[in-house]
Scaffold this active site. Structure first.
Site, PDB file in Angstrom:
ATOM      1  CB  THR A 133     -27.632  47.918  13.667  1.00  0.00           C
ATOM      2  OG1 THR A 133     -26.337  48.432  13.401  1.00  0.00           O
ATOM      3  CG2 THR A 133     -28.368  48.823  14.638  1.00  0.00           C
ATOM      4  CE  LYS A 165     -24.866  49.755  16.049  1.00  0.00           C
ATOM      5  NZ  LYS A 165     -25.347  50.753  15.073  1.00  0.00           N
ATOM      6  CB  THR A 178     -23.818  54.370  12.417  1.00  0.00           C
ATOM      7  OG1 THR A 178     -24.658  54.246  11.290  1.00  0.00           O
ATOM      8  CG2 THR A 178     -22.809  53.272  12.392  1.00  0.00           C
ATOM      9  CD  GLU A 205     -22.508  48.967   5.872  1.00  0.00           C
ATOM     10  OE1 GLU A 205     -23.610  48.917   6.416  1.00  0.00           O
ATOM     11  OE2 GLU A 205     -22.175  49.840   5.063  1.00  0.00           O
ATOM     12  CG  ASN A 239     -23.896  50.571   2.136  1.00  0.00           C
ATOM     13  OD1 ASN A 239     -24.641  50.858   3.069  1.00  0.00           O
ATOM     14  ND2 ASN A 239     -22.619  50.293   2.285  1.00  0.00           N
ATOM     15  CB  SER A 297     -37.021  42.738   1.404  1.00  0.00           C
ATOM     16  OG  SER A 297     -36.524  42.578   2.710  1.00  0.00           O
TER      17      SER A 297
END
Lengths: 405, 405
Positions: free
Chosen positions: B154, B180, B191, B277, B400, B405
């Site tokens: 992802t 992943k 996730t 992240e 995060n 958008s």
């Protein structure tokens, strides 16, 4: 910048409590960093303290002195150094401060409670404190609460003070309190302190119970980053000078008094969240219809502590999924298809799924506000709990990753 | 940028496992987002799944199909949408995918396990998946593991793959796996997925036990932000094509096999942390001499999850106090004056206080490294546990808090 943190226009003195604040140069020069409270005879006092295993030296000494059974007559608070993780030397230092202040005030050392806040793991510059006690004593005055609010700050951006008068029949009583919080930099601030004074008279055993109940709903219901510091302490002092005396829970004025003290503690604890490092939003988690207190708190803290929820609030992004995910790993076994969730008055989740009436636009409008309540109704029982927190922003990282210079 | 994440130079196929990867346009066009595993008859398979109450639809269906007792012959994995928090429609969608793939492969629908990862709370574009199953089937080939590693990503910045051959006597067996992780943006990624294939033959009951033991030491020992997603799944498939068959824990080759599978699972799970992240550092928490497994884990997670510890590591700041504070609120009752702590080989805490030999400079030198082990020795018993985590950086907040958008 603190979130909607109001400083009262008028600060009322508490008869029977004198306060002296001075500069001892503990960490920085020309900074008020040493505060003394002097309590008149007849004052009752109760305290609750951190449960961190690495409980700081002053906390250990304060607990020991409380156990002596002698009435507490003085508090001494320094900022700039937490005297935590300092071993035997730390204990000796805290004790020495009590001994010196005791002999200056002509009371026993066990009638003094010490408090420290500031850097962890550095030796306390005890001589600077001891050598300035007389200067602080000279300044003692009942009107120095605001000075004390400044005097206990570490990296707080604003003083935190509560002051209000309440009426029982034709009589008035006063509550004034101060707190400090949420600064853990350079390299660790050890952190939360709260002191409430009142001219009510409250019997010792009753005050011991009241402080636990109140702390449980205020100082024990706030979370900023889930870290419990080594120095957290909350004290209530009741001087009895108002001539309103409360001896038991059956007293007709008990509820009025409890509500007033709760209000002060809630205000002071929430001010810590409002001035949390990097906070841009004040968030209330309200869990209702839970099967138990534990279930309600487990869900409230799971959501309140989730970095993903907190960053979404920072971004004003109505990331409802993150709230559901955090509820889902809360270590409870609630029926998820009965859950309803509101953001302020907006229903966002119904039957465990996104509400049909929900629109992203309406969610975003609420997420942009500075004060947001996440109400989670479990339809699983009769228990309710509230927890207070803030968002997680870039400034939190900047402040906490800021290298010690 | 992932922290020291190595991609193997050679990826070995697993006899008996074919993989087809294609573009279904689920969230973005021209992106590999649909992966099919086809398993030869005789393959045994075991899985462990998320404990999140809001367990996603595909996880619910996968668990149901495993309970049917029929041998699993195919997996189907989509990215771009997690099919989580999608209620009855989500369950129907996941079932429909299994039905379609089953009839295309001429197997029963309960022999197909579905997996989804991607956005939470959005309806699955099920037709896009169903309409592209035949295209994925056409691509099935045993050499497509790397394609699959890309196909399940992802917001991962790099594919995560393990591939190694092992020797037992004169025979060879192979383990290849993919995983992943760590992306929860736009608005939530749900996730963690891990798939390991091997040409070992492993009896079903034994594989069921092995996967739990292995997951417990790998995928269940990593924490990035403490959030457990709704879709976490970890699968082992054993085809038996190597002619090495393991039927019980008493088999002379059992330990070799267990070690090899553990190595694969550890590697794949740690790669998730390395690509977390915003991660700039890979941190191992090693708690030793604890009185129980629970005590060791409680302390390891308390430190690993502390935002204050994690920001200190980001800043390369040897904030030892923050580690002590996190140990102190770990909800254990350890004798703190017996604690020793090392950063890599550097002794930093002894008898619960800063070690006398410790210097800030030596601490900083280690904090600047990309791989850091915090070893905490409790001198309280015989249990040891390891937990893997990363630092907390500005990029975590940026990623995060990034608005959809």
């Amino acid at each position: 910048m603190a979130v909607n943190l109001k400083i009262p226009k008028k600060v009322f003195a508490i008869e029977g409590i004198g306060i002296g604040v001075t500069e001892a140069g503990i960490k920085k020069e020309n900074r008020k960093d040493l505060t003394i409270f002097k309590l008149d005879e007849g004052t009752t006092l109760s305290g609750v303290f951190t449960k961190n295993l690495f409980c700081a030296a002053p906390v250990q000494i304060a607990k020991k002195h409380l156990l002596s059974g002698k009435p507490v007559r003085s508090l001494v608070i320094n900022t700039g150094n937490a005297n935590a993780g300092t071993g035997q030397k730390g204990l000796k230092d805290a004790q020495k401060i009590c001994n010196c202040l005791g002999s200056l005030l002509k009371i026993e050392d066990c009638q003094v409670l010490p408090f420290s806040t500031g850097v962890v793991l550095e030796p306390l510059p005890v001589e600077k404190i001891v050598n300035n006690l007389d200067k602080a004593i000279l300044k003692i005055d009942k009107n120095n609460w605001m000075d004390a609010a400044y005097g206990i700050m570490t990296t707080d951006t604003t003083p935190k003070i509560f002051s209000e008068q309440f009426i029982i029949g034709e009589r008035t009583f006063t509550i004034t309190g101060i707190s400090k919080g949420a600064g853990m930099i350079h390299p660790n601030m050890a952190t939360m302190l709260g002191f409430i004074g009142t001219d009510l008279g409250i019997k010792q055993q009753l005050l011991d119970k009241i402080i636990k109940d109140i702390a449980d709903q205020s100082f024990n219901r706030i979370t900023i980053d889930g870290d419990t510091s080594t120095n957290d302490s909350f004290i209530i002092m009741a001087t009895g000078k108002s001539n309103i005396q409360i001896n038991s829970e059956n007293d007709s004025n008990y509820n009025t008094v409890l509500d007033a003290l709760s209000k002060a503690a809630s205000d002071l604890s929430q001010k810590i969240v409002r001035d949390a490092e990097g906070a841009t939003k004040f968030i209330t988690l309200q869990v209702e219809q839970a099967a138990s207190k534990e279930e309600a708190l487990s869900i409230a803290y799971s959501v309140a502590k989730s970095p993903l929820v907190k960053t979404a609030f920072y971004a004003s992004d109505p990331n409802i999924g993150r709230i559901l995910v955090a509820i889902g790993y809360s270590n409870t076994n609630i029926p998820i298809n009965k859950i309803k969730i509101w953001l302020n008055d907006l229903l966002i989740v119904e039957n465990g799924e996104l509400s049909e009436s929900y629109t992203e636009e309406s969610g975003k409008k609420i997420m942009e506000q500075q004060e947001i309540t996440i109400k989670i109704s479990l339809n699983n029982g009769y228990f309710s709990e509230k927890v207070y927190t803030c968002d997680l922003s870039h400034d939190y990282i900047t402040i906490n990753a800021d290298y010690r210079s």
